[in-house]
Enzyme design. Structure first.
Site, short mmCIF file in Angstrom:
data_model
loop_
_atom_site.label_atom_id
_atom_site.label_comp_id
_atom_site.label_asym_id
_atom_site.label_seq_id
_atom_site.Cartn_x
_atom_site.Cartn_y
_atom_site.Cartn_z
N LYS A 151 -1.00 -9.35 3.30
CA LYS A 151 -0.08 -8.82 4.55
C LYS A 151 -1.00 -8.16 5.29
CE LYS A 151 3.61 -5.89 3.92
NZ LYS A 151 3.27 -4.64 4.33
N ASP A 185 0.74 -1.32 -0.02
CA ASP A 185 0.08 -0.03 0.01
C ASP A 185 0.95 1.39 -0.14
OD1 ASP A 185 0.79 0.06 2.43
OD2 ASP A 185 -1.22 0.27 3.42
N SER A 186 2.35 1.09 0.01
CA SER A 186 2.90 2.04 -0.22
C SER A 186 2.81 2.91 -1.62
CB SER A 186 4.64 1.72 -0.58
OG SER A 186 4.78 0.76 -1.27
N GLU A 192 -0.59 -5.18 8.93
CA GLU A 192 0.05 -4.58 9.90
C GLU A 192 -0.52 -4.74 11.23
OE1 GLU A 192 0.70 -0.34 9.08
OE2 GLU A 192 1.38 -0.75 6.89
N GLU A 224 9.99 -3.62 9.89
CA GLU A 224 10.15 -2.33 9.06
C GLU A 224 10.76 -1.33 10.11
OE1 GLU A 224 7.03 -0.78 6.76
OE2 GLU A 224 8.08 1.36 6.63
O1 KIV Z 1 3.57 -1.04 1.27
C1 KIV Z 1 4.87 -1.55 1.49
O2 KIV Z 1 5.47 -1.37 0.39
C2 KIV Z 1 5.32 -2.18 2.48
C3 KIV Z 1 6.75 -2.66 2.35
C4 KIV Z 1 7.56 -1.34 2.50
C5 KIV Z 1 7.33 -3.52 3.10
O3 KIV Z 1 4.68 -2.59 3.22
#
Ligand code: KIV
Length: 259
Positions: free
Chosen positions: A110, A42-43, A112, A177
């Site tokens: 994934k 989600d980056s 968090e 992270e």
């Molecule tokens: O959102 C993302 O790209 C991530 C990575 C930086 C691990 O969670």
């Protein structure tokens, strides 16, 4: 269990795990021969859309970018981030996780957090959603500047205990992270599952970076990002050459025209 996940688990203590992010097909195709895991993170909210945080990223954005990436991922395990608020409770989390899995054909999800989301983690795994954890800096929860984690004892203990808890509930690996070097070592040594570090030192079982950062498309100056390419400069150079040739009528020649 998915055979690609088994392959990742077997790498623990043998060979480093290579993970990169992507949000689209062509880039996925370019990196897939060199990665074990491709993460549609989600980056993309900050990298592509210039949002101040990842909190504005929607489920639809994650699904569309993941569908594009899927077209280019052949060998790697494809993991998709669940965006903010899409796993607010067990029921919502399962509905959205199933939607991501079904629509994008990814291999895993994934999310968090640690103890605060453990009931959700447990429920998703019980319902056969393969899960990757994420501890240390949690971008969906950060307000203001990012600071590395694990300086103070209380914080170290919390991250360590969360890692153990996530493993006990069945996640197949954990992204760490910006976790302090000795803490990432302690966690990695204590877990049976692999840790994937970003800004968390050599001590993790694998490394992940946001692709746009390492290829120099995104001009971030984060301490842990090494630039392995100068792609933005290359794009500018190509645009400049195109402009020059169009203005001077050097392009398109007969070769590039239908006669
Ligand atoms: O959102 C993302 O790209 C991530 C990575 C930086 C691990 O969670």
């Amino acid at each position: 269990m998915n055979s690609k996940i088994i392959k990742i688990l077997k790498k623990k203590n043998k060979s480093k795990i290579i993970c990169l992010t992507t949000y689209s097909k062509n880039v996925a195709e370019a990196i897939d021969p060199y990665t074990d895991i491709i993460l549609v993170g989600d980056s993309l909210g900050s990298v592509l859309y210039n949002y101040p945080t990842t909190r504005k990223v929607t489920l639809e954005q994650m699904i569309e970018h993941s569908k594009s990436a899927r077209l280019g991922v052949k060998n790697s395990l494809m993991v998709v981030d669940m965006p903010y608020r899409t796993y607010a409770n067990k029921r919502i989390a399962l509905k959205n996780a199933k939607r991501i899995m079904n629509e994008t054909k990814c291999d895993a999800i994934k999310i968090e957090g640690g103890s605060s989301i453990i009931k959700i983690v447990e429920y998703l795994i019980k319902n056969k959603i393969p899960l990757m954890g994420h501890l240390g800096i949690l971008p969906q929860s950060v307000k203001g500047k990012f600071k590395f984690k694990g300086k103070k004892t209380k914080e170290r203990n919390k991250i360590f205990n969360d890692a153990k808890l996530l493993q006990d509930k069945g996640v197949f690996s954990i992204v760490l992270e910006c976790v302090e070097t000795t803490l990432s070592k302690q966690i990695t040594k204590s877990l049976k599952i692999p840790t994937i570090g970003i800004g968390s030192s050599q001590n993790c079982d694998g490394q992940v970076l946001v692709l746009d950062d390492l290829i120099g498309l995104n001009e971030t100056k984060t301490k842990f990002v090494k630039k392995f390419g100068r792609v933005k400069k290359n794009i500018s150079q190509a645009a400049k050459s195109f402009k020059k040739e169009v203005l001077s009528k050097k392009y398109p020649t007969k070769k590039y025209s239908y006669n």
